[in-house]
Design an enzyme around this catalytic site. Sequence first.
Site, PDB file in Angstrom:
ATOM      1  N   SER A 197      64.229  46.974  34.880  1.00  0.00           N
ATOM      2  CA  SER A 197      64.844  45.683  34.548  1.00  0.00           C
ATOM      3  C   SER A 197      65.668  45.210  35.738  1.00  0.00           C
ATOM      4  CB  SER A 197      65.783  45.826  33.345  1.00  0.00           C
ATOM      5  OG  SER A 197      65.080  46.343  32.257  1.00  0.00           O
ATOM      6  N   ARG A 257      75.394  49.521  30.295  1.00  0.00           N
ATOM      7  CA  ARG A 257      74.902  49.652  31.686  1.00  0.00           C
ATOM      8  C   ARG A 257      76.051  49.682  32.692  1.00  0.00           C
ATOM      9  NH1 ARG A 257      71.302  50.244  28.583  1.00  0.00           N
ATOM     10  NH2 ARG A 257      69.270  49.210  28.620  1.00  0.00           N
ATOM     11  N   GLU A 316      71.006  44.063  37.719  1.00  0.00           N
ATOM     12  CA  GLU A 316      71.265  45.466  37.373  1.00  0.00           C
ATOM     13  C   GLU A 316      70.995  46.345  38.600  1.00  0.00           C
ATOM     14  OE1 GLU A 316      69.759  47.009  33.494  1.00  0.00           O
ATOM     15  OE2 GLU A 316      68.899  48.604  34.708  1.00  0.00           O
TER      16      GLU A 316
HETATM   17  P1  FAD Z   1      69.112  55.768  42.507  1.00  0.00           P
HETATM   18  O1  FAD Z   1      68.331  54.504  42.406  1.00  0.00           O
HETATM   19  O2  FAD Z   1      68.736  56.724  43.571  1.00  0.00           O
HETATM   20  O3  FAD Z   1      70.654  55.405  42.646  1.00  0.00           O
HETATM   21  C1  FAD Z   1      71.258  54.467  41.792  1.00  0.00           C
HETATM   22  C2  FAD Z   1      72.745  54.360  42.169  1.00  0.00           C
HETATM   23  O4  FAD Z   1      73.416  55.575  41.889  1.00  0.00           O
HETATM   24  C3  FAD Z   1      72.955  54.122  43.664  1.00  0.00           C
HETATM   25  O5  FAD Z   1      74.085  53.284  43.797  1.00  0.00           O
HETATM   26  C4  FAD Z   1      73.255  55.498  44.228  1.00  0.00           C
HETATM   27  O6  FAD Z   1      74.077  55.434  45.390  1.00  0.00           O
HETATM   28  C5  FAD Z   1      73.997  56.143  43.076  1.00  0.00           C
HETATM   29  N1  FAD Z   1      73.786  57.601  42.950  1.00  0.00           N
HETATM   30  C6  FAD Z   1      72.609  58.244  42.752  1.00  0.00           C
HETATM   31  N2  FAD Z   1      72.822  59.557  42.595  1.00  0.00           N
HETATM   32  C7  FAD Z   1      74.151  59.757  42.703  1.00  0.00           C
HETATM   33  C8  FAD Z   1      75.000  60.913  42.615  1.00  0.00           C
HETATM   34  N3  FAD Z   1      74.522  62.134  42.398  1.00  0.00           N
HETATM   35  N4  FAD Z   1      76.335  60.727  42.778  1.00  0.00           N
HETATM   36  C9  FAD Z   1      76.863  59.512  43.005  1.00  0.00           C
HETATM   37  N5  FAD Z   1      76.114  58.395  43.088  1.00  0.00           N
HETATM   38  C10 FAD Z   1      74.775  58.512  42.934  1.00  0.00           C
HETATM   39  N6  FAD Z   1      67.419  52.318  33.429  1.00  0.00           N
HETATM   40  C11 FAD Z   1      67.904  52.359  32.160  1.00  0.00           C
HETATM   41  O7  FAD Z   1      69.121  52.439  31.948  1.00  0.00           O
HETATM   42  N7  FAD Z   1      67.058  52.332  31.089  1.00  0.00           N
HETATM   43  C12 FAD Z   1      65.715  52.268  31.228  1.00  0.00           C
HETATM   44  O8  FAD Z   1      64.994  52.253  30.251  1.00  0.00           O
HETATM   45  C13 FAD Z   1      65.181  52.210  32.555  1.00  0.00           C
HETATM   46  N8  FAD Z   1      63.851  52.103  32.760  1.00  0.00           N
HETATM   47  C14 FAD Z   1      63.360  52.001  34.025  1.00  0.00           C
HETATM   48  C15 FAD Z   1      61.977  51.861  34.208  1.00  0.00           C
HETATM   49  C16 FAD Z   1      61.437  51.772  35.482  1.00  0.00           C
HETATM   50  C17 FAD Z   1      59.949  51.620  35.649  1.00  0.00           C
HETATM   51  C18 FAD Z   1      62.293  51.827  36.602  1.00  0.00           C
HETATM   52  C19 FAD Z   1      61.726  51.765  37.996  1.00  0.00           C
HETATM   53  C20 FAD Z   1      63.670  51.940  36.445  1.00  0.00           C
HETATM   54  C21 FAD Z   1      64.221  52.026  35.153  1.00  0.00           C
HETATM   55  N9  FAD Z   1      65.604  52.149  34.924  1.00  0.00           N
HETATM   56  C22 FAD Z   1      66.090  52.228  33.652  1.00  0.00           C
HETATM   57  C23 FAD Z   1      66.549  52.161  36.054  1.00  0.00           C
HETATM   58  C24 FAD Z   1      66.744  53.560  36.694  1.00  0.00           C
HETATM   59  O9  FAD Z   1      65.664  54.393  36.434  1.00  0.00           O
HETATM   60  C25 FAD Z   1      68.012  54.253  36.223  1.00  0.00           C
HETATM   61  O10 FAD Z   1      69.145  53.478  36.531  1.00  0.00           O
HETATM   62  C26 FAD Z   1      68.191  55.645  36.846  1.00  0.00           C
HETATM   63  O11 FAD Z   1      69.302  56.293  36.274  1.00  0.00           O
HETATM   64  C27 FAD Z   1      68.363  55.617  38.373  1.00  0.00           C
HETATM   65  O12 FAD Z   1      68.270  56.942  38.850  1.00  0.00           O
HETATM   66  P2  FAD Z   1      67.945  57.266  40.366  1.00  0.00           P
HETATM   67  O13 FAD Z   1      68.126  58.739  40.534  1.00  0.00           O
HETATM   68  O14 FAD Z   1      66.641  56.717  40.744  1.00  0.00           O
HETATM   69  O15 FAD Z   1      69.130  56.498  41.085  1.00  0.00           O
HETATM   70  P1  NAP Z   2      62.171  44.780  24.168  1.00  0.00           P
HETATM   71  O1  NAP Z   2      61.828  45.804  23.126  1.00  0.00           O
HETATM   72  O2  NAP Z   2      61.152  43.772  24.568  1.00  0.00           O
HETATM   73  O3  NAP Z   2      63.510  44.028  23.745  1.00  0.00           O
HETATM   74  C1  NAP Z   2      64.126  43.109  24.628  1.00  0.00           C
HETATM   75  C2  NAP Z   2      65.605  43.391  24.695  1.00  0.00           C
HETATM   76  O4  NAP Z   2      66.178  43.157  23.427  1.00  0.00           O
HETATM   77  C3  NAP Z   2      65.894  44.813  25.056  1.00  0.00           C
HETATM   78  O5  NAP Z   2      66.189  44.858  26.429  1.00  0.00           O
HETATM   79  C4  NAP Z   2      67.018  45.249  24.139  1.00  0.00           C
HETATM   80  O6  NAP Z   2      68.267  45.339  24.776  1.00  0.00           O
HETATM   81  C5  NAP Z   2      67.095  44.171  23.080  1.00  0.00           C
HETATM   82  N1  NAP Z   2      66.718  44.757  21.786  1.00  0.00           N
HETATM   83  C6  NAP Z   2      65.497  44.790  21.215  1.00  0.00           C
HETATM   84  N2  NAP Z   2      65.560  45.373  19.985  1.00  0.00           N
HETATM   85  C7  NAP Z   2      66.849  45.733  19.809  1.00  0.00           C
HETATM   86  C8  NAP Z   2      67.556  46.365  18.750  1.00  0.00           C
HETATM   87  N3  NAP Z   2      66.950  46.751  17.625  1.00  0.00           N
HETATM   88  N4  NAP Z   2      68.872  46.582  18.922  1.00  0.00           N
HETATM   89  C9  NAP Z   2      69.509  46.200  20.035  1.00  0.00           C
HETATM   90  N5  NAP Z   2      68.900  45.601  21.075  1.00  0.00           N
HETATM   91  C10 NAP Z   2      67.586  45.353  20.957  1.00  0.00           C
HETATM   92  O7  NAP Z   2      62.673  45.551  25.490  1.00  0.00           O
HETATM   93  P2  NAP Z   2      61.853  46.228  26.660  1.00  0.00           P
HETATM   94  O8  NAP Z   2      62.047  45.460  27.891  1.00  0.00           O
HETATM   95  O9  NAP Z   2      60.478  46.596  26.204  1.00  0.00           O
HETATM   96  O10 NAP Z   2      62.697  47.565  26.847  1.00  0.00           O
HETATM   97  C11 NAP Z   2      62.770  48.505  25.818  1.00  0.00           C
HETATM   98  C12 NAP Z   2      63.970  49.394  26.034  1.00  0.00           C
HETATM   99  O11 NAP Z   2      63.850  50.088  27.274  1.00  0.00           O
HETATM  100  C13 NAP Z   2      65.274  48.599  26.115  1.00  0.00           C
HETATM  101  O12 NAP Z   2      66.283  49.342  25.497  1.00  0.00           O
HETATM  102  C14 NAP Z   2      65.510  48.466  27.590  1.00  0.00           C
HETATM  103  O13 NAP Z   2      66.888  48.428  27.921  1.00  0.00           O
HETATM  104  C15 NAP Z   2      64.892  49.745  28.153  1.00  0.00           C
HETATM  105  N6  NAP Z   2      64.388  49.495  29.507  1.00  0.00           N
HETATM  106  C16 NAP Z   2      65.293  49.416  30.502  1.00  0.00           C
HETATM  107  C17 NAP Z   2      64.874  49.229  31.805  1.00  0.00           C
HETATM  108  C18 NAP Z   2      65.887  49.206  32.919  1.00  0.00           C
HETATM  109  O14 NAP Z   2      65.486  49.251  34.070  1.00  0.00           O
HETATM  110  N7  NAP Z   2      67.151  49.134  32.629  1.00  0.00           N
HETATM  111  C19 NAP Z   2      63.524  49.079  32.082  1.00  0.00           C
HETATM  112  C20 NAP Z   2      62.644  49.122  31.032  1.00  0.00           C
HETATM  113  C21 NAP Z   2      63.072  49.343  29.733  1.00  0.00           C
HETATM  114  P3  NAP Z   2      68.748  46.668  25.561  1.00  0.00           P
HETATM  115  O15 NAP Z   2      68.115  46.607  26.891  1.00  0.00           O
HETATM  116  O16 NAP Z   2      70.214  46.449  25.622  1.00  0.00           O
HETATM  117  O17 NAP Z   2      68.337  47.855  24.765  1.00  0.00           O
END
Ligand code: FAD
Ligand code: NAP
Length: 342
Positions: A233, A158, A329
Amino acid sequence: MSHSLQKLHTFGFQASAAQVLHCKNNVELLQSLDKSTKSKQLILGGGSNIIFGGHADLTIIKNEIKDIQILDQDAHHIYIRVGAGVIWADVIQHALQHNYGGIENLTLIPGTMGAAPIQNIGAYGIELRDVFHSLAAVDRRTGVTKEFSKKECRFDYRESIFKQEAKNKYVITDVTLRLTKRDHQIKADYGAIKKTLEQNSITNPTIQDISNAVAQIRMSKLPDPSIIGNAGSFFKNPIISKNKYTALLEKYPNMPSYPISDSQVKVPAGWLIDQAGWKGKAIGGAAVHDKQALVLINKNNADISDLIQLYQSIQLDIQSRYDISLEREVTIYKNGVELIDD
Ligand code: FAD
Ligand code: NAP
């Protein structure tokens, strides 16, 4: 002048900014950039990893550069260059339609292509860096475009250079992905995916099957931001030393962990928050989601102070119970100023 930001970020707080500019190509982007050192501009994609509260004396630049082009290919791989404003769900759709593999585990992540490298989006055992080739970004001070290789992006869990020393210095304009055309490497070892494939009697999954399974899992436990405001998250999963983890196991024998290196493990933040009794708890209108404790939600017309109080209370509690600090995050802007935790 005041422009509402309520629909431009998925948490959905009432918030406003001085100006919102929509840039559909590089020329519009370059014309919009204020190159002065006093620039009060913020780049925005889909607003799914950023939360606004109050009024921001800022110009929000919405990056809407949309284009998907084939750059190159060989027998096994295709290189596609994707405009920063393309919605990530459309990148997934494009890949599945053309049978390009590598990003199917990242199905249903909201946001845009341009923001994906910022935090090296990841889910279900895959990260963007696994398919990333390079990106182009405009230096906000000079207007000059620089090409970043994978190494130069310094991806980590991340994390990337764009959250560190290059933070707010560049606008990403397009990203090149290296996807497979055949012999896809199916990643189905993540527990929830395995279980869902078994339930659906799929023994030899295609990339479409993996995408469907991920969508099914996500829809069953994550709140849809168009219905309940959230930013996914809220905290990163903490990475702690193996020694500390072994000591914690004496008091919390069920604490899960995943190996990161020989000396470090990742502990699921959602588990820590859930075990500490926060699931479903609310402060004002902000609450901890009742199906996934890592997601904080705008349950009932919350304002940003409710959310700040809630997340800081969780951080303090987790610190005192487990001696683990939870790092946010999500980026938060209150009255146009980025909130920085100690
Ligand atoms: P924004 O929120 O608009 O911006 C995020 C940051 O990036 C800000 O600092 C902004 O200034 C900067 N930015 C945006 N675009 C640019 C650009 N073109 N150039 C330079 N800077 C820029 N994330 C995960 O990693 N894994 C997941 O599974 C995941 N699941 C999610 C589920 C839900 C329901 C939600 C709401 C979010 C989730 N996220 C997850 C977080 C998010 O979706 C990601 O981080 C996504 O990449 C953000 O994209 P955005 O376009 O909405 O960025
Ligand atoms: P989950 O399956 O309930 O598991 C909880 C956490 O344990 C996860 O966040 C994941 O870490 C870790 N994990 C579980 N199984 C794993 C494996 N086999 N190997 C390594 N790490 C493992 O998680 P969840 O909340 O439902 O999310 C599922 C996936 O979607 C995750 O990868 C999570 O990162 C992603 N997610 C991200 C966001 C976001 O906003 N960043 C939101 C929703 C879901 P990791 O997160 O490091 O994978």
